[in-house]
Design a protein around this motif. Structure first.
Motif, PDB file in Angstrom:
ATOM      1  N   ILE A 113       0.833  -1.197   0.000  1.00  0.00           N
ATOM      2  CA  ILE A 113       0.000   0.000   0.000  1.00  0.00           C
ATOM      3  C   ILE A 113       0.872   1.252   0.000  1.00  0.00           C
ATOM      4  O   ILE A 113       1.782   1.382   0.827  1.00  0.00           O
ATOM      5  CB  ILE A 113      -0.916   0.020   1.238  1.00  0.00           C
ATOM      6  CG1 ILE A 113      -1.777  -1.252   1.293  1.00  0.00           C
ATOM      7  CG2 ILE A 113      -1.802   1.261   1.235  1.00  0.00           C
ATOM      8  CD1 ILE A 113      -2.597  -1.385   2.557  1.00  0.00           C
ATOM      9  N   GLY A 114       0.613   2.155  -0.938  1.00  0.00           N
ATOM     10  CA  GLY A 114       1.384   3.387  -0.984  1.00  0.00           C
ATOM     11  C   GLY A 114       1.058   4.205  -2.215  1.00  0.00           C
ATOM     12  O   GLY A 114       0.353   3.734  -3.118  1.00  0.00           O
ATOM     13  N   ASN A 208      -3.003   1.975  -4.215  1.00  0.00           N
ATOM     14  CA  ASN A 208      -2.637   3.324  -3.773  1.00  0.00           C
ATOM     15  C   ASN A 208      -3.601   3.865  -2.732  1.00  0.00           C
ATOM     16  O   ASN A 208      -3.489   5.012  -2.310  1.00  0.00           O
ATOM     17  CB  ASN A 208      -2.598   4.284  -4.974  1.00  0.00           C
ATOM     18  CG  ASN A 208      -3.970   4.452  -5.606  1.00  0.00           C
ATOM     19  OD1 ASN A 208      -4.798   3.541  -5.565  1.00  0.00           O
ATOM     20  ND2 ASN A 208      -4.222   5.607  -6.215  1.00  0.00           N
ATOM     21  N   ARG A 209      -4.558   3.032  -2.301  1.00  0.00           N
ATOM     22  CA  ARG A 209      -5.571   3.476  -1.354  1.00  0.00           C
ATOM     23  C   ARG A 209      -5.493   2.660  -0.068  1.00  0.00           C
ATOM     24  O   ARG A 209      -5.342   1.437  -0.115  1.00  0.00           O
ATOM     25  CB  ARG A 209      -6.972   3.315  -1.962  1.00  0.00           C
ATOM     26  CG  ARG A 209      -7.144   4.022  -3.307  1.00  0.00           C
ATOM     27  CD  ARG A 209      -7.072   5.539  -3.189  1.00  0.00           C
ATOM     28  NE  ARG A 209      -8.143   6.066  -2.372  1.00  0.00           N
ATOM     29  CZ  ARG A 209      -9.375   6.310  -2.827  1.00  0.00           C
ATOM     30  NH1 ARG A 209      -9.682   6.063  -4.101  1.00  0.00           N
ATOM     31  NH2 ARG A 209     -10.290   6.804  -2.021  1.00  0.00           N
ATOM     32  N   PRO A 210      -5.620   3.300   1.091  1.00  0.00           N
ATOM     33  CA  PRO A 210      -5.634   2.553   2.361  1.00  0.00           C
ATOM     34  C   PRO A 210      -6.855   1.649   2.425  1.00  0.00           C
ATOM     35  O   PRO A 210      -7.872   1.902   1.755  1.00  0.00           O
ATOM     36  CB  PRO A 210      -5.689   3.662   3.409  1.00  0.00           C
ATOM     37  CG  PRO A 210      -6.288   4.836   2.709  1.00  0.00           C
ATOM     38  CD  PRO A 210      -5.810   4.762   1.291  1.00  0.00           C
ATOM     39  N   VAL A 211      -6.771   0.602   3.233  1.00  0.00           N
ATOM     40  CA  VAL A 211      -7.874  -0.365   3.270  1.00  0.00           C
ATOM     41  C   VAL A 211      -9.191   0.283   3.700  1.00  0.00           C
ATOM     42  O   VAL A 211     -10.269  -0.177   3.308  1.00  0.00           O
ATOM     43  CB  VAL A 211      -7.527  -1.555   4.193  1.00  0.00           C
ATOM     44  CG1 VAL A 211      -6.371  -2.356   3.612  1.00  0.00           C
ATOM     45  CG2 VAL A 211      -7.206  -1.088   5.603  1.00  0.00           C
ATOM     46  N   GLY A 212      -9.128   1.360   4.477  1.00  0.00           N
ATOM     47  CA  GLY A 212     -10.346   2.037   4.894  1.00  0.00           C
ATOM     48  C   GLY A 212     -11.103   2.682   3.763  1.00  0.00           C
ATOM     49  O   GLY A 212     -12.287   3.010   3.905  1.00  0.00           O
ATOM     50  N   THR A 221     -19.575  -1.031   0.346  1.00  0.00           N
ATOM     51  CA  THR A 221     -18.862  -1.241   1.614  1.00  0.00           C
ATOM     52  C   THR A 221     -19.004  -2.671   2.122  1.00  0.00           C
ATOM     53  O   THR A 221     -18.101  -3.190   2.780  1.00  0.00           O
ATOM     54  CB  THR A 221     -19.374  -0.262   2.676  1.00  0.00           C
ATOM     55  OG1 THR A 221     -20.792  -0.410   2.804  1.00  0.00           O
ATOM     56  CG2 THR A 221     -19.047   1.178   2.298  1.00  0.00           C
ATOM     57  N   THR A 222     -20.129  -3.302   1.824  1.00  0.00           N
ATOM     58  CA  THR A 222     -20.330  -4.684   2.280  1.00  0.00           C
ATOM     59  C   THR A 222     -19.368  -5.630   1.590  1.00  0.00           C
ATOM     60  O   THR A 222     -18.730  -6.474   2.227  1.00  0.00           O
ATOM     61  CB  THR A 222     -21.782  -5.137   2.019  1.00  0.00           C
ATOM     62  OG1 THR A 222     -22.680  -4.252   2.682  1.00  0.00           O
ATOM     63  CG2 THR A 222     -22.001  -6.562   2.512  1.00  0.00           C
ATOM     64  N   VAL A 223     -19.256  -5.487   0.273  1.00  0.00           N
ATOM     65  CA  VAL A 223     -18.317  -6.325  -0.487  1.00  0.00           C
ATOM     66  C   VAL A 223     -16.884  -6.037  -0.045  1.00  0.00           C
ATOM     67  O   VAL A 223     -16.081  -6.954   0.128  1.00  0.00           O
ATOM     68  CB  VAL A 223     -18.479  -6.083  -2.000  1.00  0.00           C
ATOM     69  CG1 VAL A 223     -17.355  -6.767  -2.779  1.00  0.00           C
ATOM     70  CG2 VAL A 223     -19.822  -6.600  -2.481  1.00  0.00           C
ATOM     71  N   ALA A 224     -16.572  -4.760   0.165  1.00  0.00           N
ATOM     72  CA  ALA A 224     -15.225  -4.387   0.587  1.00  0.00           C
ATOM     73  C   ALA A 224     -14.892  -5.014   1.937  1.00  0.00           C
ATOM     74  O   ALA A 224     -13.790  -5.536   2.147  1.00  0.00           O
ATOM     75  CB  ALA A 224     -15.089  -2.862   0.660  1.00  0.00           C
TER      76      ALA A 224
END
Length: 267
Positions: A113-114, A208-212, A221-224
């Motif tokens: 992640i970055g 490139n995106r944080p897990v949040g 959001t449910t699938v994530a």
């Protein structure tokens, strides 16, 4: 004369046997091995070992080449030529440990992640190279391409075939998750791929995106949450930071041009 003919006949039969068994490299090496065995007074066991070792080596080279062709790796980047000094936030010892590929033995996932340009794809590709050299099957794909292929497979009635394909490799590398928005069906496809590999085989994901923020990436959001539940259950999360490789290269090239033309440094 009879002895010579018999020797020639046995030699041709032996070479024919090797060819029939598709041991082409051993068949080609046979004359040289026999000459060397006679010159150096080898035992029969020694000669056979040397002959079969040639075939084994050639077979492994072909298998290795086949694994690399299948893997679809984008570059020749390896962990050995990764610039540790340029990427802050990553432990070189952790990277070395991942390079042993022991994480594949218990189906551990790796999340890199970055921001863009800090070496996520380089590390993912390097892990792919290490795994291939260790004898594992690897496949590299971008998140967008995986989604597109799954969507096409669903339309063509080949969904099960596509799911089996993505379930097959010991290591699946999914690059650039979050760089492009994914439609709802793409998020579902990505979840299905991750779900069927859960606790069985490993996944490396670069993002490139944080897990949040994955709910925003996937539009659900449910699938994530369900996806992250499976990925993070057994995982190594590697945050990276630092200046972009590409920007550093651009500035270095600009500096070289400046020095060559003016003899001064960029200020």
């Amino acid at each position: 004369m009879t002895t010579i003919k018999t020797t020639q006949s046995v030699y041709q039969q032996l070479r024919g046997h090797l060819t029939e068994l598709k041991l082409a490299d051993a068949a080609e090496a046979l004359p040289g091995i026999l000459d060397q065995a006679q010159a150096e007074d080898w035992t029969l066991t020694h000669a056979l070992e040397r002959l079969l070792a040639i075939e084994v080596t050639a077979t492994e080279k072909r298998r290795l080449a086949g694994r690399f062709r299948f893997a679809n790796l984008p570059t020749g980047a390896t962990l050995e030529n990764f610039d540790h000094d340029a990427a802050s936030g990553i432990d070189p010892h952790l990277l070395a440990e991942l390079g042993t590929c022991r994480f594949l033995e218990n189906a551990t996932n790796v999340l890199l992640i970055g921001p863009p340009g800090v070496g996520k794809t380089h590390i993912a590709t390097g892990l792919g190279h290490a795994a291939i050299n260790a004898g594992y099957r690897v496949y590299f794909t971008s998140a967008a391409d995986l989604a597109a292929r799954c969507h096409r497979a669903a339309i063509e009635g080949k969904w099960s075939t596509m799911m089996r394909f993505f379930a097959g490799p010991t290591l699946l590398i999914i690059d650039e998750l979050g760089y492009l928005p994914l439609p709802a069906e793409a998020a579902s496809a990505l979840f299905q791929v991750i779900n069927q590999r859960y606790l069985k085989t490993s996944i490396v994901i670069t993002t490139n995106r944080p897990v949040g923020a994955w709910g925003e990436i996937l539009g659900d959001t449910t699938v994530a949450a369900a996806m992250l539940d499976r990925l993070l259950h057994r995982s190594v999360v590697v945050p990276l930071d630092g200046a972009s490789y590409r920007l550093r290269n651009h500035h270095a090239a600009a500096e070289e041009i400046r020095r060559a033309t003016t003899g001064t440094n960029l200020g």
